[in-house]
Design a protein around this motif. Sequence first.
Motif, short mmCIF file in Angstrom:
data_model
loop_
_atom_site.label_atom_id
_atom_site.label_comp_id
_atom_site.label_asym_id
_atom_site.label_seq_id
_atom_site.Cartn_x
_atom_site.Cartn_y
_atom_site.Cartn_z
N THR A 42 0.95 -1.14 -0.10
CA THR A 42 -0.07 0.01 0.06
C THR A 42 0.86 1.13 0.12
OG1 THR A 42 -2.12 0.92 0.95
CG2 THR A 42 -0.26 0.32 2.80
N PRO A 43 0.67 2.23 -0.88
CA PRO A 43 1.49 3.45 -0.89
C PRO A 43 1.23 4.25 0.60
CG PRO A 43 -0.73 3.97 -1.94
CD PRO A 43 -0.84 2.48 -1.59
N ILE A 44 2.43 4.70 1.17
CA ILE A 44 2.62 5.75 1.98
C ILE A 44 3.25 7.00 1.53
CG2 ILE A 44 1.99 4.07 3.88
CD1 ILE A 44 4.99 4.92 4.97
N GLU A 45 3.13 7.87 2.01
CA GLU A 45 4.10 9.17 1.69
C GLU A 45 4.29 9.98 3.17
OE1 GLU A 45 4.19 11.67 -1.81
OE2 GLU A 45 2.92 12.64 -0.62
N THR A 46 5.48 10.14 3.34
CA THR A 46 5.71 10.70 4.77
C THR A 46 6.39 12.34 4.06
OG1 THR A 46 8.14 10.04 4.69
CG2 THR A 46 6.38 8.74 5.84
N PRO A 47 6.23 13.33 4.89
CA PRO A 47 6.62 14.52 4.61
C PRO A 47 8.00 14.37 4.20
CG PRO A 47 5.50 14.75 6.88
CD PRO A 47 5.60 13.29 6.42
N ALA A 48 8.72 15.52 3.66
CA ALA A 48 10.00 15.84 3.26
C ALA A 48 10.92 15.61 4.45
CB ALA A 48 10.05 16.90 2.06
N TYR A 96 6.85 6.62 11.12
CA TYR A 96 5.53 6.40 10.77
C TYR A 96 4.77 5.19 11.24
CZ TYR A 96 1.68 5.85 7.29
OH TYR A 96 0.45 5.87 6.63
N GLN A 114 9.46 8.09 -3.10
CA GLN A 114 9.74 9.53 -2.82
C GLN A 114 11.20 9.99 -3.19
OE1 GLN A 114 7.14 9.73 1.09
NE2 GLN A 114 7.85 11.74 0.90
#
Lengths: 464, 464
Positions: A42-48, A96, A114
């Motif tokens: 599943t896709p996750i994205e964390t802040p830069a 996360y 990312q």
Amino acid sequence: MEVNTQLTQPITGFPEWLPAERLLEVRMIDTIREVYECYGFTPIETPAVEKNESLQSKGEINKQIYSLYRPNVPAEVDKETGLSLHFDLTVPLARYVAQHYGKLVFPFRRYQIQKVWRGERAQKGRFREFYQCDIDIIGEGSLDLLADAEMPLIIYEVFKALDIGQFVIRISNRKILQGLLHHWKVNGEQAEETLRAIDRLPKLKGGWQELQAWLTDELGLEGGICNALHQLLMEEETHASPLEKLRRMNVPDEIFQTGIAELQTVLESAESLNLPQGILETDLSITRGLDYYTGTVYETFLVGYEKVLGSICSGGRYDNLASHFIDRTLPGVGISIGLSRLFSTLLERGLLTPAAHTPAQVMVTIPDRRYLQKSFQVAGSLREAGFKVELFAQDSKHDRQLKAAVRKGIPFAVIPWPDRMEKEQSVEVRNLLDGHREVVPLERLAGFLHNIMGQGCSRPIHQK
Amino acid sequence: MEVNTQLTQPITGFPEWLPAERLLEVRMIDTIREVYECYGFTPIETPAVEKNESLQSKGEINKQIYSLYRPNVPAEVDKETGLSLHFDLTVPLARYVAQHYGKLVFPFRRYQIQKVWRGERAQKGRFREFYQCDIDIIGEGSLDLLADAEMPLIIYEVFKALDIGQFVIRISNRKILQGLLHHWKVNGEQAEETLRAIDRLPKLKGGWQELQAWLTDELGLEGGICNALHQLLMEEETHASPLEKLRRMNVPDEIFQTGIAELQTVLESAESLNLPQGILETDLSITRGLDYYTGTVYETFLVGYEKVLGSICSGGRYDNLASHFIDRTLPGVGISIGLSRLFSTLLERGLLTPAAHTPAQVMVTIPDRRYLQKSFQVAGSLREAGFKVELFAQDSKHDRQLKAAVRKGIPFAVIPWPDRMEKEQSVEVRNLLDGHREVVPLERLAGFLHNIMGQGCSRPIHQK
């Protein structure tokens, strides 16, 4: 023409592609993503950014960190923001998982594509900003070795789908070398340094001799352990599998034996996944530099480009992802593709050649401004049929419209000549690659284009 | 369980989604991207950073800039890196077009979906890191007004595809108000402030009264111009179109008249593009805050959420994109979707509800470890048929595997019971939403799942 060259000079280490190359990169990312999703990640994205304290859990590469400050907010200049750009996707993943622990379902399978940033010295092929494409499976308390076996299958599917050449996945288990060193009483910092030195072995010009000299002279290793390492790393037994060879070495160390058993389980499981012959190879010299990994380790090489590219997909098993953040044992296994480096080298070596500056498959021209609406109608109906269509939104000569289409690499032009449209409800279709022209009735236009473009209206985004 | 809350406390203004929400966001981005590509826009991506000098070409929001430094490289701490995170995608586009000018084909149509960063004060709905989804068409020397007319069509297609409710696109031409002010000798800073004040009109509690008071008392505008503004902005003529009303105002100013003519051309072209009735509305109070725009301006509103969301897609026409970087006239027109704000508000208001924590459509279970290979074979054949499949890579009770599938929101489980597999070459398919079970022969499994999932194996990613 004057260009402000001071401002338009590229910033070293921050790659930026022209449209054709970027289109290719986007398609590669989509391909990788599609495979990852096919395996239920599943896709996750964390802040830069992460808090400085979080990033400091991996102290060693602190020097590469880019931190943030707000130059025009005096109160904060002293204080800084306490935030820095992430330099990998592993620290963010750990944070996360700890932060959202109660809301995740384990085993947690995530992918994360990312950019990461490292303030390295500018060097050819060393980027300061680059894409990583990671997957990890995180267990709660324990994680089956089946997860380790699944990774080579996914690596195989990704590189088969990317279609950039023959590749091989090398696998080992870090416990084997650790166990051997432990057996010879090489521990702690000395063991770490030994493993890091072995990791560099393929790059040493003097090969084993150079490694051995360094291990004995600089690190003070005994002759016995050097012989054992030589046997493990350098001697190929023609009639024995690497596992048999390991067993015959008769090292009673428990870590060593666990490593053999784990490697065997992973290899057997991987075999039952029907990986084609020759894709997965045991290579006991694979250690990965980082002591983060505690078991299975992988490296993937593009055949013929081992030196140029190094490993194009690496990873391994770790005991505990997030111990820095949460009091829970979260073992995991993961792999990472260093996309930017791979992509730029493939371009450089001509292994990938972009085909077009635009995703558009068709240019609908405007032969006569008075019949504008006709052109828009044709374009609209083609889009509804699933085509990517550009209209040349410029009041210019018809020839210029066609020339722009050719320069952008759009393969087909559809020309709604007013008389043909009125008299016979048909348009001219021109193949811009070979100049072939054909008159096609409007009602058959979508079908006609589908046929010549092949199934799914796909067209090659890259030429090989 | 102990969590290091200091490290796992969210960083305000940097949104981070749980898997189900992120999956939804990914699908929204894919939808937007697909529409942009359908109109022949090509993807570009610029580094996260630009040189400080480049960013300073828009001096006004300097305060929001995040700059980079390397805290652990003493020599650079004084000097900083000279780089800052971009705060929008327009400055980067301008620099990109100037830098690669000779290698681009004009009109240049690019889309760019990236995060931008602004060091704003933390506020509800104000993000410091957020996605922008931009398109622009850049001409060389000139750009046909047809490009302005194409934008509402694309906005329409995007929001139709996103399927988040009824929306309306408001359009105007900045020259009309500028011309009116010019006619009344309101110029320079006073004119800019007037336009910015009109931009805020919908947010003023006191409405027109408050605006007028401010314009006369604070800005010193005359009664005549206030009356004219009132006529333009507030008075609806029931039997006249806005264009007719404008003509009847009989303002001889050339800028004013050019604005009317441009607006008319754009509206007429847009009409020939067959936008459904009621989607595009002339609204002369649309000015956009920035003096960057010089002609057509757009704002898009979700009906019923005008106040909550504000404009969800804005943009306009500008005379010269890159004058700061290159001595060439590059007029353009573009729009931007502020995705993060839109997405978070839709979630908050329950207009979007995520459906699953994973893209997986099927969980293939492992009912018996001794028949591991069977489970992998079934999973492999389903992936080849285009399904997204998770295998529960954990040696645990079968019930736990099914429970995890339910918790992740995977709609179907396929269970290869060993006896069924051996005796009849069939598996159990379980609908995890309603509990329905069925035995399906292996050879018909893919077809069976295709049928119950509907065309293209797609399943709703969000519930409405």
